[in-house]
Write a protein that holds these residues in place. Structure first.
Motif, PDB file in Angstrom:
ATOM      1  N   UNK A 107       0.830  -1.207   0.000  1.00  0.00           N
ATOM      2  CA  UNK A 107       0.000   0.000   0.000  1.00  0.00           C
ATOM      3  C   UNK A 107       0.861   1.252   0.000  1.00  0.00           C
ATOM      4  N   UNK A 108       1.973   1.200   0.726  1.00  0.00           N
ATOM      5  CA  UNK A 108       2.830   2.383   0.804  1.00  0.00           C
ATOM      6  C   UNK A 108       3.615   2.578  -0.492  1.00  0.00           C
ATOM      7  N   UNK A 109       4.241   1.498  -0.959  1.00  0.00           N
ATOM      8  CA  UNK A 109       5.092   1.660  -2.133  1.00  0.00           C
ATOM      9  C   UNK A 109       4.265   1.913  -3.391  1.00  0.00           C
ATOM     10  N   UNK A 110       3.001   1.506  -3.386  1.00  0.00           N
ATOM     11  CA  UNK A 110       2.182   1.748  -4.573  1.00  0.00           C
ATOM     12  C   UNK A 110       1.545   3.123  -4.518  1.00  0.00           C
ATOM     13  N   UNK A 111       1.817   3.871  -3.478  1.00  0.00           N
ATOM     14  CA  UNK A 111       1.310   5.228  -3.408  1.00  0.00           C
ATOM     15  C   UNK A 111      -0.035   5.362  -2.730  1.00  0.00           C
ATOM     16  N   UNK A 112      -0.535   4.285  -2.162  1.00  0.00           N
ATOM     17  CA  UNK A 112      -1.796   4.358  -1.442  1.00  0.00           C
ATOM     18  C   UNK A 112      -1.726   5.339  -0.280  1.00  0.00           C
ATOM     19  N   UNK A 113      -0.551   5.403   0.318  1.00  0.00           N
ATOM     20  CA  UNK A 113      -0.307   6.427   1.333  1.00  0.00           C
ATOM     21  C   UNK A 113       0.815   7.333   0.835  1.00  0.00           C
ATOM     22  N   UNK A 114       0.652   8.603   1.022  1.00  0.00           N
ATOM     23  CA  UNK A 114       1.653   9.554   0.578  1.00  0.00           C
ATOM     24  C   UNK A 114       2.645   9.820   1.702  1.00  0.00           C
ATOM     25  N   UNK A 115       3.853  10.218   1.331  1.00  0.00           N
ATOM     26  CA  UNK A 115       4.852  10.559   2.348  1.00  0.00           C
ATOM     27  C   UNK A 115       4.314  11.589   3.329  1.00  0.00           C
ATOM     28  N   UNK A 116       4.544  11.366   4.586  1.00  0.00           N
ATOM     29  CA  UNK A 116       4.068  12.272   5.609  1.00  0.00           C
ATOM     30  C   UNK A 116       2.746  11.841   6.214  1.00  0.00           C
ATOM     31  N   UNK A 117       2.025  10.966   5.520  1.00  0.00           N
ATOM     32  CA  UNK A 117       0.753  10.495   6.055  1.00  0.00           C
ATOM     33  C   UNK A 117       0.968   9.785   7.382  1.00  0.00           C
ATOM     34  N   UNK A 118       0.050  10.037   8.278  1.00  0.00           N
ATOM     35  CA  UNK A 118       0.126   9.373   9.572  1.00  0.00           C
ATOM     36  C   UNK A 118      -0.492   7.983   9.470  1.00  0.00           C
ATOM     37  N   UNK A 119       0.221   7.004  10.004  1.00  0.00           N
ATOM     38  CA  UNK A 119      -0.270   5.631   9.977  1.00  0.00           C
ATOM     39  C   UNK A 119      -0.729   5.238  11.380  1.00  0.00           C
ATOM     40  N   UNK A 120      -2.008   5.329  11.609  1.00  0.00           N
ATOM     41  CA  UNK A 120      -2.551   4.994  12.927  1.00  0.00           C
ATOM     42  C   UNK A 120      -2.756   3.500  13.070  1.00  0.00           C
ATOM     43  N   UNK A 121      -2.328   2.978  14.202  1.00  0.00           N
ATOM     44  CA  UNK A 121      -2.422   1.530  14.399  1.00  0.00           C
ATOM     45  C   UNK A 121      -3.866   1.054  14.405  1.00  0.00           C
ATOM     46  N   UNK A 122      -4.720   1.795  15.063  1.00  0.00           N
ATOM     47  CA  UNK A 122      -6.115   1.347  15.173  1.00  0.00           C
ATOM     48  C   UNK A 122      -6.804   1.361  13.813  1.00  0.00           C
ATOM     49  N   UNK A 123      -6.555   2.408  13.061  1.00  0.00           N
ATOM     50  CA  UNK A 123      -7.206   2.505  11.762  1.00  0.00           C
ATOM     51  C   UNK A 123      -6.738   1.375  10.844  1.00  0.00           C
ATOM     52  N   UNK A 124      -5.419   1.191  10.775  1.00  0.00           N
ATOM     53  CA  UNK A 124      -4.885   0.135   9.931  1.00  0.00           C
ATOM     54  C   UNK A 124      -5.399  -1.230  10.381  1.00  0.00           C
ATOM     55  N   UNK A 125      -5.442  -1.418  11.687  1.00  0.00           N
ATOM     56  CA  UNK A 125      -5.900  -2.705  12.201  1.00  0.00           C
ATOM     57  C   UNK A 125      -7.325  -2.994  11.754  1.00  0.00           C
ATOM     58  N   UNK A 126      -8.170  -1.979  11.843  1.00  0.00           N
ATOM     59  CA  UNK A 126      -9.561  -2.220  11.461  1.00  0.00           C
ATOM     60  C   UNK A 126      -9.666  -2.441   9.959  1.00  0.00           C
ATOM     61  N   UNK A 127      -8.880  -1.697   9.177  1.00  0.00           N
ATOM     62  CA  UNK A 127      -8.919  -1.893   7.731  1.00  0.00           C
ATOM     63  C   UNK A 127      -8.450  -3.286   7.350  1.00  0.00           C
ATOM     64  N   UNK A 128      -7.390  -3.739   7.997  1.00  0.00           N
ATOM     65  CA  UNK A 128      -6.825  -5.035   7.652  1.00  0.00           C
ATOM     66  C   UNK A 128      -7.604  -6.178   8.288  1.00  0.00           C
ATOM     67  N   UNK A 129      -8.409  -5.851   9.255  1.00  0.00           N
ATOM     68  CA  UNK A 129      -9.162  -6.907   9.909  1.00  0.00           C
ATOM     69  C   UNK A 129      -8.325  -7.730  10.874  1.00  0.00           C
ATOM     70  N   UNK A 130      -7.288  -7.125  11.416  1.00  0.00           N
ATOM     71  CA  UNK A 130      -6.465  -7.839  12.391  1.00  0.00           C
ATOM     72  C   UNK A 130      -6.344  -7.002  13.655  1.00  0.00           C
ATOM     73  N   UNK A 131      -5.653  -7.552  14.617  1.00  0.00           N
ATOM     74  CA  UNK A 131      -5.502  -6.862  15.894  1.00  0.00           C
ATOM     75  C   UNK A 131      -4.449  -5.762  15.790  1.00  0.00           C
ATOM     76  N   UNK A 132      -4.490  -4.878  16.763  1.00  0.00           N
ATOM     77  CA  UNK A 132      -3.515  -3.789  16.763  1.00  0.00           C
ATOM     78  C   UNK A 132      -2.096  -4.308  16.922  1.00  0.00           C
ATOM     79  N   UNK A 133      -1.926  -5.279  17.789  1.00  0.00           N
ATOM     80  CA  UNK A 133      -0.591  -5.820  18.003  1.00  0.00           C
ATOM     81  C   UNK A 133       0.017  -6.370  16.725  1.00  0.00           C
ATOM     82  N   UNK A 134      -0.821  -6.953  15.913  1.00  0.00           N
ATOM     83  CA  UNK A 134      -0.324  -7.528  14.668  1.00  0.00           C
ATOM     84  C   UNK A 134       0.166  -6.455  13.704  1.00  0.00           C
TER      85      UNK A 134
END
Lengths: 219, 219
Positions: A25-52
């Motif tokens: 997602x990052x290397x394909x430009x889905x996220x732009x440089x400087x974008x904040x990567x929140x653990x909770x948001x990513x976890x919910x999008x990916x369907x996995x736990x925050x720890x993962x």
DNA sequence: AGGGTGATGACTGTCGACAACCGTCACCAT
DNA sequence: ATGGTGACGGTTGTCGACAGTCATCACCCT
């Protein structure tokens, strides 16, 4: 919403799949440089736990794709023009070692053939495909040197290389990755002229550095 | 019981302190190559949660100090004699770039002075101290090149370098790290003779490779 | 109006628990 | 004796929850 849920049926762990998904997602430009990567948001999008996703993010941080901002928050990294030039200088040193090893090896001709075969993938597909082919070519170069530590060192920079190239303009970059640019490297390997091969690699990297450093400044 | 509980009063996170403690325990020989690193055991020794040491272990895995065994179990890594030789070849390439950059820089003399000053730490202290001084010298070399990506690449190999050196015999290694071995590098930098500097670095690394590869085979 | 100040919200840091997996070993049937 | 088989213990994979911390912002006091 730029990272998609994990739905593949492979047997790898969720951590590995999350890592691959985030990296992609990052290397394909889905996220732009400087974008904040929140653990909770990513976890919910990916369907996995925050720890993962946390472990995956830490991995990406070590790869250099992600950098720590304030209070431990992670952001997508972007290399400055200076860092881009530095990066390609290091690549020149590493891949210079690669061609040296290959030329000094008895399997030199075989390696040249393998590389020439890999060149065919460079001319087709969309932008991302070509980037993949280009990186694949250079990684193959390192692999053919038969030096596993060299491959490790190259891979340590791979993430940074990826984001740099993907952040470049999609118009000018194809010419950067054309087969014409890589063929001289193979020719030099094949002919066994070490000094020529080294200067070709050096020049290849210098040209790429100028190209991507300029693109970097423009943004 | 070779890793000690975290008791320092610094403000860094538990993860960072666990990481440092584990890295230190491994590189100092507290754990031998091949030893199994159980998450629960380490967690209880360090007095932190499993998830915390887990992140630290993953970090160490990326550094190459720890490798995955069966079923995701992690073991302390050991480099084969071949890998040791490969490792020092890559170091030669990287540090060759370092001396090149330094020699081409206007601050060449200043860099030489800094390096010479760092050399003083090399002759004193116990084995671990000298190893630290040696690695510090070479890292400083990379830093003085003013190329942050070079430093990154070097650091990616640092863990492997550490375990290799620490696993070497404590008798023969001091001569390996003597100031006499490093002074020629500085002299070449100071005199600005690039070709000489490169061959000195190359030779330095080749000698070290032979030394540690032999020690590696003996075990 | 201005500056200090407390509530608030959104993060990350850290933890303990549950589930799944695999090797091991005792035990039983043949 | 031997091969199969079932339970068991230990280890990692994954999760959800709690606590601490920092930035933000509305609000109050002067």
């Amino acid at each position: 919403m730029t990272v998609e849920p994990l739905s593949s049926l492979d047997r790898s762990t969720l951590r590995e799949r999350s890592l691959a998904a985030l990296r992609s997602a990052i290397t394909s430009g889905g996220y732009r440089p400087g974008d904040h990567l929140g653990e909770v948001e990513l976890a919910s999008h990916l369907g996995v736990s925050r720890g993962t996703v946390r472990e995956a993010l830490r991995h990406l941080q070590q790869e250099g794709l992600v950098t720590a901002g304030n209070r431990g928050m992670l952001r997508v990294n972007r290399l400055s023009a200076t860092e881009v030039r530095e990066l390609f200088k290091v690549r020149a040193a590493l891949e210079g070692l690669a061609v040296t090893e290959i030329i000094n090896s008895p399997r030199r001709q075989e390696a040249a053939d393998t590389l020439r075969h890999a060149l065919q993938d460079l001319g087709s597909g969309d932008f991302a495909d070509r980037v993949e082919a280009d990186l694949g070519f250079h990684l193959l170069l390192c692999r053919l040197a038969g030096n596993s530590m060299l491959v490790e060192a190259w891979r340590a920079l791979e993430g940074r290389i990826r984001v740099t190239i993907m952040n470049g303009d999609a118009e000018g970059s194809p010419v950067m990755m054309a087969g014409d640019r890589h063929a001289p490297i193979i020719d030099a390997i094949e002919s066994g002229e070490l000094a020529t091969a080294l200067s070709v690699v050096e020049e290849h990297m210098a040209a790429a550095a100028d190209h991507f450093a300029a693109a970097d400044d423009a943004v």
